[in-house]
Design an enzyme around this catalytic site. Structure first.
Site, PDB file in Angstrom:
ATOM      1  CB  SER A  24      12.769  38.312  38.300  1.00 16.23           C
ATOM      2  OG  SER A  24      12.465  37.190  37.521  1.00 16.23           O
ATOM      3  CG  ASP A  77       9.322  31.710  37.005  1.00 16.69           C
ATOM      4  OD1 ASP A  77       8.992  30.526  36.804  1.00 16.69           O
ATOM      5  OD2 ASP A  77      10.429  32.047  37.460  1.00 16.69           O
TER       6      ASP A  77
END
Lengths: 394, 394
Positions: free
Chosen positions: A143, A201
């Protein structure tokens, strides 16, 4: 106008779980990448194509303009979400509050970044197509790679940052300042998708290489070597929340036994960081790899001790060790993914038979690398034929 | 006059290797026992029969008397060996200084204890026969069990301690004071055999139960529960000296990673001691066993981390875990022996199939227990028929 960008996935090299308890974690870029192509159109539509998750949407610009009166255009404040816009978008897309469906989250994330970037001016018509080499929901930052690509391409399209690619380049990266902007917008996308992300991330997707993560602070490490690895997905489903709770319970049950184990994991991360840094400043030797292998083995034992092992991960370790290769879980554990270090001299025939052995166990397995570049702009020539073919299909 | 005694072997429950680095170790009695029968004879000979190691010797008392002028009879000083007597005995038996052959060491040890006990008076003619359930050279304290039996039987025969067995008893133990005497003499036997023993093995053989061993100090623990176990000998040969050096090297190579692991092992020993003590003072529950199993699993990982694992031990752990049973190496590691905890409710059919599975791996395997009594005197009725038959064969 056309922009072709990519961003890498993420793996935790050392320190997963320990980071929850105030220890260092090392996050590295995983060179399974997400590719995004943005094309300006004259269709009067905004279209997004996400073939990985079978999601294809188009909206008339007139529809999207209805959202604008509610958008205040606070372009500078990117550390928080515009709650009003999120609410409006949820209604627009028809998403209930608790619905965490991947497709809806991907659409919301796209529309949020699109509206917040273009909402104070004229909405451009464009088509965005995305293809990812990353499995979704496997803890590999798929994502974030998506959000980073969206942020980079839309920031470029809006003129907020330049397209860095010169005509003679195959790939190009942005300057630090522009990367900061990309990272901020990508973090917003992550907030839409995850609620309360750590920011690791999207930082890995943006900067690539390796990041040191400690007590909520993220420090990109200047130079790290590119390491060949196998990335294996055992496909054993697991819940990160349950695993984090399990570790906490075990620490509470055996505090005097577990606290030193977390200290040892911390020391593993620090030792690994030191060795990787040495590998960029002095000739790389077999001993560097010996140490990296030893650290992997030790940490895999520690992860078992803190309660996040799984028989499928034991199998991964056993199968690869039979080929002289060393593996550990990466991320939450309890199943999920593992990484296997390949040495520079590891023969491709060994790699191929190992990959086959792992696939015979029912696992997915990719030969890839860690420590590679973050978000990049590409010339079409620098992107694999099959990826281009998919992106150009829409 | 006839004395029938037995002494248990020894296993390390937790703390092997860590003890070398100043941490606690828990040594427990292993109910694979060594049996010794001493018979007074009128043959004018001293005979010893050690069928386990194919050693059978007889000496005329007149031969042995030749050793006496050199024996000063320092009966009280039992913490050191009488170097003059050792030298004389080595010449008598014909053993070179560096010859560590099991048979010769067993004979030397016997003769040393015999002469030092009887040398200041009249030498009695007697026959000693020994049979052990313990494998030799497997780190299970077989030499100590032998020395403890020798010391107990010869001290009884000399009148230095009484025979505790009443006619209505099957087994009987000595009082603390007599056990101290037995332990001291047994330690001399161990010194003959091992040069520089820690004293743990003879202490376990003497007192049984469990001992806490820390920085050279040995503390017998008052009460411990009897635990059912499997004892498995992988028969993979290993050198304790090499393994101890390997651990030291690994600690020197990765001090910040390894020091906390030793701390964690220390905490495992202390937690285990606490749980075992609770099991003697409160009703034993499944949770007690759950914790014992968790401690075994954690320590086995730690022992792998410090570098004393072996694929054969991994196999042991995997095979037993497939039956829901938990195992760890015991002692030096790198092969050698492992213990598998059995729960009170573990069905004997499960035990039998597990033993068979382990034997199918090429391992030796015994169902036995830990925490049982130390040196005992037996009535013949309390000794297994097949053991008596062997002892009476000579």
């Amino acid at each position: 106008m056309q922009v072709l960008v990519s961003a890498p996935g993420k793996a935790i090299l050392h320190g997963e779980h320990a980071v929850v308890h105030g220890k260092v974690a090392l996050a590295v870029s995983l060179n399974l990448r997400t590719y995004l192509q943005l094309k300006a159109t004259t269709s009067g539509k905004v279209c997004i194509n996400l073939p990985n998750i079978d999601t294809f949407c188009c909206w008339d610009l007139s529809e999207l303009r209805q959202l604008l009166p509610h958008f205040c255009g606070k372009r500078e404040e990117v550390k928080r979400l515009d709650a009003e816009l999120v609410k409006k978008l949820r209604e627009f897309v028809g998403v209930a509050d608790a619905n965490l469906d991947t497709c809806n989250m991907a659409i919301l994330s796209f529309l949020y970044i699109y509206i917040s970037l273009f909402g104070s001016g004229e909405l451009p018509s464009l088509t965005v197509s995305v293809w990812s080499e990353l499995p979704t929901g496997a803890g590999l930052g798929s994502s974030a790679a998506y959000s980073v690509c969206l942020a980079a391409a839309l920031l470029c399209a809006s003129g907020a940052i330049p397209a860095p690619l010169k005509e003679w380049d195959h790939t190009a990266r942005w300057c630090q300042e522009d990367l900061e902007l990309i990272n901020s917008r990508a973090f917003q996308g992550e907030m839409i998708i995850h609620g309360n992300p750590s920011g690791v991330d999207n930082a890995v997707g943006t900067w690539g290489g390796m990041l040191r993560f400690l007590a909520g602070k993220i420090i990109p490490l200047s130079r790290v070597p590119l390491l060949r690895i196998l990335l294996t997905n055992t496909k054993v489903p697991r819940s990160t929340k349950v695993l984090v709770a399990r570790v906490k319970d075990k620490i509470n049950k055996f505090p005097s036994i577990m606290a030193p184990v977390l200290d040892s994991v911390d020391a593993i991360s620090c030792t690994c960081e030191k060795v990787l840094s040495e590998m960029t400043s002095e000739p790389i030797t077999g001993e560097h790899y010996n140490i990296l292998e030893e650290l992997i083995d030790i940490n895999q034992h520690h992860l078992n001790v803190i309660g996040v092992g799984h028989p499928a991960l034991d199998t991964l370790c056993r199968v690869t060790l039979a080929k002289g290769l060393h593996s550990k879980l990466t991320g939450a554990g309890g199943g999920g993914c593992g990484i296997t270090l390949l040495r520079p001299e590891t023969d491709s025939s060994v790699v191929q038979t190992t990959v086959q052995d792992l696939r015979d166990c029912g696992f997915d397995c990719w030969e890839t690398s860690i420590g590679g570049p973050g978000v990049q702009q590409h010339s079409p020539l620098s992107v694999k034929e099959e990826v281009l073919e998919i992106l150009n299909r829409y």
